[in-house]
Design a protein around this motif. Sequence first.
Motif, PDB file in Angstrom:
ATOM      1  N   LEU A   1       0.816  -1.210   0.000  1.00 46.95           N
ATOM      2  CA  LEU A   1       0.000   0.000   0.000  1.00 46.95           C
ATOM      3  C   LEU A   1       0.850   1.260   0.000  1.00 46.95           C
ATOM      4  O   LEU A   1       0.432   2.292  -0.535  1.00 46.95           O
ATOM      5  CB  LEU A   1      -0.940  -0.007   1.209  1.00 46.95           C
ATOM      6  CG  LEU A   1      -1.977  -1.144   1.247  1.00 46.95           C
ATOM      7  CD1 LEU A   1      -2.858  -1.002   2.481  1.00 46.95           C
ATOM      8  CD2 LEU A   1      -2.817  -1.171  -0.015  1.00 46.95           C
ATOM      9  N   LEU A   2       2.038   1.189   0.583  1.00 51.79           N
ATOM     10  CA  LEU A   2       2.905   2.362   0.615  1.00 51.79           C
ATOM     11  C   LEU A   2       3.257   2.833  -0.793  1.00 51.79           C
ATOM     12  O   LEU A   2       3.499   4.024  -1.007  1.00 51.79           O
ATOM     13  CB  LEU A   2       4.182   2.053   1.396  1.00 51.79           C
ATOM     14  CG  LEU A   2       5.187   3.206   1.563  1.00 51.79           C
ATOM     15  CD1 LEU A   2       4.536   4.399   2.265  1.00 51.79           C
ATOM     16  CD2 LEU A   2       6.424   2.736   2.325  1.00 51.79           C
ATOM     17  N   ALA A   3       3.276   1.926  -1.762  1.00 47.62           N
ATOM     18  CA  ALA A   3       3.580   2.317  -3.137  1.00 47.62           C
ATOM     19  C   ALA A   3       2.592   3.356  -3.634  1.00 47.62           C
ATOM     20  O   ALA A   3       2.979   4.345  -4.285  1.00 47.62           O
ATOM     21  CB  ALA A   3       3.559   1.090  -4.049  1.00 47.62           C
ATOM     22  N   TYR A   4       1.316   3.152  -3.330  1.00 48.88           N
ATOM     23  CA  TYR A   4       0.299   4.075  -3.820  1.00 48.88           C
ATOM     24  C   TYR A   4       0.453   5.450  -3.172  1.00 48.88           C
ATOM     25  O   TYR A   4       0.297   6.482  -3.831  1.00 48.88           O
ATOM     26  CB  TYR A   4      -1.100   3.502  -3.561  1.00 48.88           C
ATOM     27  CG  TYR A   4      -1.261   2.105  -4.111  1.00 48.88           C
ATOM     28  CD1 TYR A   4      -0.943   1.810  -5.436  1.00 48.88           C
ATOM     29  CD2 TYR A   4      -1.695   1.058  -3.312  1.00 48.88           C
ATOM     30  CE1 TYR A   4      -1.062   0.526  -5.941  1.00 48.88           C
ATOM     31  CE2 TYR A   4      -1.825  -0.241  -3.814  1.00 48.88           C
ATOM     32  CZ  TYR A   4      -1.503  -0.491  -5.135  1.00 48.88           C
ATOM     33  OH  TYR A   4      -1.618  -1.759  -5.631  1.00 48.88           O
ATOM     34  N   ARG A   5       0.788   5.466  -1.888  1.00 46.32           N
ATOM     35  CA  ARG A   5       0.973   6.744  -1.201  1.00 46.32           C
ATOM     36  C   ARG A   5       2.189   7.489  -1.754  1.00 46.32           C
ATOM     37  O   ARG A   5       2.098   8.672  -2.088  1.00 46.32           O
ATOM     38  CB  ARG A   5       1.128   6.524   0.302  1.00 46.32           C
ATOM     39  CG  ARG A   5       1.454   7.805   1.062  1.00 46.32           C
ATOM     40  CD  ARG A   5       1.436   7.603   2.573  1.00 46.32           C
ATOM     41  NE  ARG A   5       1.835   8.823   3.261  1.00 46.32           N
ATOM     42  CZ  ARG A   5       3.044   9.025   3.795  1.00 46.32           C
ATOM     43  NH1 ARG A   5       3.973   8.063   3.740  1.00 46.32           N
ATOM     44  NH2 ARG A   5       3.334  10.154   4.389  1.00 46.32           N
ATOM     45  N   LEU A   6       3.320   6.821  -1.846  1.00 45.67           N
ATOM     46  CA  LEU A   6       4.540   7.497  -2.291  1.00 45.67           C
ATOM     47  C   LEU A   6       4.430   7.952  -3.736  1.00 45.67           C
ATOM     48  O   LEU A   6       4.876   9.056  -4.091  1.00 45.67           O
ATOM     49  CB  LEU A   6       5.747   6.582  -2.110  1.00 45.67           C
ATOM     50  CG  LEU A   6       6.100   6.204  -0.663  1.00 45.67           C
ATOM     51  CD1 LEU A   6       7.330   5.309  -0.637  1.00 45.67           C
ATOM     52  CD2 LEU A   6       6.320   7.450   0.192  1.00 45.67           C
ATOM     53  N   ASN A   7       3.841   7.125  -4.581  1.00 47.90           N
ATOM     54  CA  ASN A   7       3.672   7.515  -5.979  1.00 47.90           C
ATOM     55  C   ASN A   7       2.723   8.702  -6.113  1.00 47.90           C
ATOM     56  O   ASN A   7       2.945   9.616  -6.916  1.00 47.90           O
ATOM     57  CB  ASN A   7       3.137   6.342  -6.802  1.00 47.90           C
ATOM     58  CG  ASN A   7       4.160   5.238  -6.986  1.00 47.90           C
ATOM     59  OD1 ASN A   7       5.326   5.392  -6.648  1.00 47.90           O
ATOM     60  ND2 ASN A   7       3.716   4.107  -7.527  1.00 47.90           N
ATOM     61  N   THR A   8       1.649   8.695  -5.308  1.00 49.04           N
ATOM     62  CA  THR A   8       0.675   9.783  -5.377  1.00 49.04           C
ATOM     63  C   THR A   8       1.277  11.076  -4.851  1.00 49.04           C
ATOM     64  O   THR A   8       1.046  12.158  -5.422  1.00 49.04           O
ATOM     65  CB  THR A   8      -0.600   9.415  -4.599  1.00 49.04           C
ATOM     66  OG1 THR A   8      -1.136   8.196  -5.126  1.00 49.04           O
ATOM     67  CG2 THR A   8      -1.646  10.515  -4.705  1.00 49.04           C
ATOM     68  N   ILE A   9       2.033  11.003  -3.770  1.00 49.46           N
ATOM     69  CA  ILE A   9       2.724  12.191  -3.269  1.00 49.46           C
ATOM     70  C   ILE A   9       3.554  12.816  -4.384  1.00 49.46           C
ATOM     71  O   ILE A   9       3.524  14.033  -4.609  1.00 49.46           O
ATOM     72  CB  ILE A   9       3.611  11.843  -2.052  1.00 49.46           C
ATOM     73  CG1 ILE A   9       2.741  11.622  -0.811  1.00 49.46           C
ATOM     74  CG2 ILE A   9       4.651  12.937  -1.789  1.00 49.46           C
ATOM     75  CD1 ILE A   9       3.510  11.112   0.391  1.00 49.46           C
ATOM     76  N   HIS A  10       4.308  11.972  -5.085  1.00 45.33           N
ATOM     77  CA  HIS A  10       5.172  12.517  -6.131  1.00 45.33           C
ATOM     78  C   HIS A  10       4.361  13.156  -7.259  1.00 45.33           C
ATOM     79  O   HIS A  10       4.660  14.285  -7.683  1.00 45.33           O
ATOM     80  CB  HIS A  10       6.084  11.437  -6.724  1.00 45.33           C
ATOM     81  CG  HIS A  10       6.801  11.935  -7.935  1.00 45.33           C
ATOM     82  ND1 HIS A  10       7.916  12.738  -7.845  1.00 45.33           N
ATOM     83  CD2 HIS A  10       6.523  11.800  -9.255  1.00 45.33           C
ATOM     84  CE1 HIS A  10       8.306  13.073  -9.068  1.00 45.33           C
ATOM     85  NE2 HIS A  10       7.479  12.506  -9.941  1.00 45.33           N
ATOM     86  N   ASN A  11       3.352  12.450  -7.776  1.00 48.26           N
ATOM     87  CA  ASN A  11       2.604  12.991  -8.906  1.00 48.26           C
ATOM     88  C   ASN A  11       1.865  14.273  -8.558  1.00 48.26           C
ATOM     89  O   ASN A  11       1.825  15.219  -9.356  1.00 48.26           O
ATOM     90  CB  ASN A  11       1.622  11.950  -9.449  1.00 48.26           C
ATOM     91  CG  ASN A  11       2.257  11.028 -10.475  1.00 48.26           C
ATOM     92  OD1 ASN A  11       3.447  11.162 -10.799  1.00 48.26           O
ATOM     93  ND2 ASN A  11       1.487  10.090 -10.989  1.00 48.26           N
ATOM     94  N   ILE A  12       1.265  14.326  -7.374  1.00 50.58           N
ATOM     95  CA  ILE A  12       0.575  15.556  -6.974  1.00 50.58           C
ATOM     96  C   ILE A  12       1.588  16.690  -6.814  1.00 50.58           C
ATOM     97  O   ILE A  12       1.338  17.829  -7.227  1.00 50.58           O
ATOM     98  CB  ILE A  12      -0.238  15.340  -5.680  1.00 50.58           C
ATOM     99  CG1 ILE A  12      -1.408  14.389  -5.931  1.00 50.58           C
ATOM    100  CG2 ILE A  12      -0.751  16.678  -5.139  1.00 50.58           C
ATOM    101  CD1 ILE A  12      -2.435  14.908  -6.906  1.00 50.58           C
TER     102      ILE A  12
END
Length: 390
Positions: free
Chosen positions: A331-342
């Motif tokens: 699940l951490l993948a989705y958080r870290l990837n989303t942080i970067h894209n936003i």
Amino acid sequence: MTTHLQPGEFSLLTQCGTARAGLLGTAHGTLETPVFMPVGTQGTVKALGPDDLAALGPRIILGNTYHLYLRPGDERVARLGGLHQFMGWNGAILTDSGGFQVFSLQGLRRIEEEGVTFQSHIDGSRHLFSPEKVVSIQRNLGSDIMMVLDECVPYGADREYTAKSLQLTTRWARRCREAHPALDRGQLLFGIVQGGFFPDLRAESARQLMEIPFDGFAIGGLSVGESRAEMLDILAHTAPLLPQDKPRYLMGVGTPRDLLDGIALGVDMFDCVLPTRNARNGTLFTSFGKTNIKLAKYAEDPAPLDPACTCYTCRTFSRAYLRHLYMARELLAYRLNTIHNIHYYLDLMRQARAAILEHRFEAFRRDILAHYEDEATPSGDAACPSSPTP
């Protein structure tokens, strides 16, 4: 330091060509435009908490009337203090009317003068969205910017249908304005220009809506399956028709190329699910173009995702770790990837604004787009296509 404006005040600071930099006052702070609004459809930006959002620094996010009405219910949200308190968010919130979601329910809705009757995608229950109802829902949610009910005409609709729909949208818009006195509770109300892919109908829609005292104007009915060139042509035709002294919002369109092309044509506000959806699919936006973190070449890559990026993800983790998380479905993948894209999208807006204020926007835009020349895959709320350089 940002000037603090009252809700509904819009200050156009400067233009670089037709690109605009301005300020828009809301009940939860003043927005610097151009601005990108992360999408928080159901009261949350997927994979992120309010603390993540606070660190990223958006001044406004988007919520969805249709989804929040069905679950948990706008009246329940109102009893619990409104959407801001409910989701722990202190910035501004724009809520769309739910019209796009309702009209995408092919076979499950019926359009009439009173409004649109539809079946819930959750349990099949039947509901009516009238102009007055969608305003009531958004007032209960307590959003800073509310959208009128409109019909999003499907791509390929003929002229007769599109003209008839335009008139209905205008009548609904008047009813929405009548249901919400100007600036009551500090909540703004935006009209939505329709007219399909007929330039004269777009002009007629804009003319009719400008007779109604709205606080801003949106351009709807794009990113519905048209080509990149078609979208750009209609946008270039429609944006100059709207008042200079009101904010302009392009709905649901949002690759990096879309944002910069929209800004170049005079648009102030954007939203799209693309950065969050792509993050969950392992596609990340960087200073050197799109990156697929799933690729095997990143398995032992110790470098940060984007050495030029200052987000938490890039400051802290390697490409190898991000790939590992994604391949392991952590699940951490989705958080870290989303942080970067936003972060990428918000920083792109900050840089674009600075370039407008310094009258170097076109050079900035060319530099960014050089890394996205192959951006051609439709995505986003509907199709969310990219647009070519005008």
